[in-house]
Scaffold this active site. Sequence first.
Site: not given
Length: 364
Positions: A192, A223, A304-306
């Site tokens: 994503h 994902d 933002g950690n994704s």
Amino acid sequence: MTEFEPTEGLPPATSGATSPPIPAPPAPPDPVVATAPPAPTGSPEGGQYGDTMPGIGEWGASLPNSADPASTDGRAGSRRNRAAALVAVAVLVGGAVGGGLAAALSSSGGTAANVVQVASPSNLASQQTPNVAAIAAKVDPAVVSVTSKVTLNVSGFGPFGGLGGGGYQEQETLEGTGMIITSSGEVVTNNHVIDGATSITVTLDGGSKSYAATVIGTDPTADIALLQIHGASGLPTVTFGNSSSLAVGDPVVAIGNALALGSSPTVTTGIISAENRTITAQDDSGNTETLAGLFQTDAAINPGNSGGPLIDAAGDVIGMNTAGAGDSSSGTSSQNIGFSIPSNEIVSLLSSLEHGGTGSSSTA
């Protein structure tokens, strides 16, 4: 604040008394409740789950790029910067954690540049006390910021919101995180974070160098995406640990491009608070996906950690931070709940991702 009505039914004054009736004491004020900012309008992070997490994996809120004061919103040709995120809509029944470690990508031919580092199964990280500074020093160099640019077609309204327009295009920039897994520049991140991107840029630790990157393969169902950095070699890499060895209560460290603040990655700490979670994650446009077999952690995970690592006490990656719980539609607030894809799931998909993706992982 709640408005309190005047108290009724006070006893009448005694006959002949001249003093006024005693008023009721004032009610204490309602407690101040912090509320999340309203979710922005617009399309998904492009991938763009409007990431990692208000909501789960993006808390449902788009965040402006603090380093880009010129970022604007809602006009033809405008740009919006936001950190990648997913929002967990609900935590359902648990699923199995993926297993099956692999030591290298199938197409590597055994060359050192393409070898994926996997820790020994004898790792006893759960029995160690984490040295957070040492873990950060070890892993930070292999954690990168991933910037995706997406062009969105908006129709049905004029460029300034009026009816009768022919539509317009809007550019969005999504900020997420990735992990370098081979010294030749292969990077794993959340799908994503890069889904729908017209261009991808990877910035190395410290923000000193940025490189163009392309997608090798993706698995939207899991994902997960695999990228290739161009023009770089001899890069530091992460080491994958055995996620099946983790237990509830084990300490963990999360590292990533939280809130797209830039410069060095953000480091947070916590524990594994639950295993085998299944969640339905939703982006800020209402698109949903279901992910199973996840770790739940109380280490702070933000937009933002994704795509960034969840690390055990030995400094090995045991998960990919993907989603964070946010406020529900009923107004219920969530705190300190994030979700990560176990490392065994990631490693078991690398061979498929190397060939374009959309493969199935093994389970154990």
